[in-house]
Design a protein around this motif. Structure first.
Motif, short mmCIF file in Angstrom:
data_model
loop_
_atom_site.label_atom_id
_atom_site.label_comp_id
_atom_site.label_asym_id
_atom_site.label_seq_id
_atom_site.Cartn_x
_atom_site.Cartn_y
_atom_site.Cartn_z
N VAL A 82 0.83 -1.20 0.00
CA VAL A 82 0.00 0.00 0.00
C VAL A 82 0.87 1.26 0.00
O VAL A 82 0.64 2.17 -0.79
CB VAL A 82 -0.97 0.01 1.20
CG1 VAL A 82 -1.78 1.29 1.23
CG2 VAL A 82 -1.90 -1.20 1.12
N ASP A 83 1.86 1.32 0.84
CA ASP A 83 2.70 2.52 0.96
C ASP A 83 3.36 2.93 -0.37
O ASP A 83 3.33 4.10 -0.72
CB ASP A 83 3.75 2.35 2.05
CG ASP A 83 3.15 2.35 3.45
OD1 ASP A 83 1.96 2.72 3.59
OD2 ASP A 83 3.86 1.99 4.40
N PRO A 84 3.95 1.99 -1.13
CA PRO A 84 4.57 2.41 -2.40
C PRO A 84 3.53 2.99 -3.37
O PRO A 84 3.83 3.91 -4.12
CB PRO A 84 5.15 1.11 -2.96
CG PRO A 84 5.36 0.24 -1.78
CD PRO A 84 4.24 0.59 -0.83
N GLU A 85 2.33 2.47 -3.34
CA GLU A 85 1.30 2.95 -4.25
C GLU A 85 0.87 4.38 -3.88
O GLU A 85 0.69 5.22 -4.74
CB GLU A 85 0.09 2.01 -4.20
CG GLU A 85 -0.87 2.22 -5.34
CD GLU A 85 -1.85 1.09 -5.44
OE1 GLU A 85 -3.04 1.40 -5.43
OE2 GLU A 85 -1.43 -0.07 -5.53
N THR A 86 0.74 4.64 -2.59
CA THR A 86 0.33 5.99 -2.17
C THR A 86 1.47 6.99 -2.38
O THR A 86 1.21 8.17 -2.58
CB THR A 86 -0.14 6.01 -0.71
OG1 THR A 86 0.89 5.50 0.13
CG2 THR A 86 -1.39 5.18 -0.53
N ALA A 87 2.69 6.51 -2.36
CA ALA A 87 3.82 7.41 -2.62
C ALA A 87 3.75 7.94 -4.05
O ALA A 87 4.02 9.11 -4.31
CB ALA A 87 5.14 6.69 -2.39
N GLY A 88 3.36 7.10 -4.98
CA GLY A 88 3.20 7.53 -6.37
C GLY A 88 2.09 8.54 -6.52
O GLY A 88 2.20 9.51 -7.28
N LYS B 30 6.16 16.38 -13.13
CA LYS B 30 5.98 15.88 -14.49
C LYS B 30 6.93 14.70 -14.71
O LYS B 30 8.09 14.76 -14.37
CB LYS B 30 6.28 16.97 -15.52
CG LYS B 30 5.42 18.20 -15.36
CD LYS B 30 3.99 17.93 -15.74
CE LYS B 30 3.19 19.21 -15.68
NZ LYS B 30 1.80 19.00 -15.66
N LEU B 31 6.40 13.65 -15.29
CA LEU B 31 7.19 12.47 -15.57
C LEU B 31 7.29 12.26 -17.07
O LEU B 31 6.33 12.51 -17.80
CB LEU B 31 6.56 11.24 -14.92
CG LEU B 31 6.40 11.25 -13.41
CD1 LEU B 31 5.66 10.00 -12.94
CD2 LEU B 31 7.75 11.34 -12.73
N THR B 32 8.44 11.76 -17.48
CA THR B 32 8.62 11.44 -18.89
C THR B 32 7.88 10.14 -19.20
O THR B 32 7.48 9.40 -18.29
CB THR B 32 10.11 11.26 -19.22
OG1 THR B 32 10.60 10.11 -18.53
CG2 THR B 32 10.93 12.50 -18.84
N ALA B 33 7.72 9.85 -20.47
CA ALA B 33 7.05 8.61 -20.89
C ALA B 33 7.83 7.40 -20.37
O ALA B 33 7.24 6.40 -19.97
CB ALA B 33 6.92 8.56 -22.40
#
Length: 99
Positions: free
Chosen positions: A45-51, A60-63
């Motif tokens: 759960v924690d890694p998902e909420t970090a995203g 902003k993230l690149t492709a």
């Protein structure tokens, strides 16, 4: 009259015993759930909420970064599915015993 009183006493005793064993089963299942959930939350759960938090900051993230994150999410989902299924089953058992 004695037979009726004895029958009622027996019925009452069985009812109380049933409630106590039901409560014990609920406690056992809740203890098991509470023991298993922290590891699941930390790993899954924690890694998902970090995203999600990163997205809320407007980063902003690149492709390529998005593809990497998606691959990690798919791997985590596959790895965590057995744990999630187990916890869901425990929740169902708790609800069934409570009714």
């Amino acid at each position: 009259m004695r037979i009726v009183a004895l029958s009622l006493l027996t019925l009452w005793t069985l009812t109380i015993a049933g409630c106590q064993s039901k409560a014990a089963k609920v406690k056992e299942l809740q203890d098991q759930y509470n023991a298993e959930y922290p590891a699941y939350a930390k790993e899954c759960v924690d890694p998902e909420t970090a995203g999600a938090a990163r997205m809320l900051t407007g980063e902003k993230l690149t492709a390529e970064q998005m593809a990497t994150l998606e691959a990690k999410k798919m791997e985590r989902d596959a790895r965590c599915k057995p744990q999630a299924d187990r916890l869901a089953q425990l929740q169902k058992e708790i609800l069934a015993v409570q009714q």
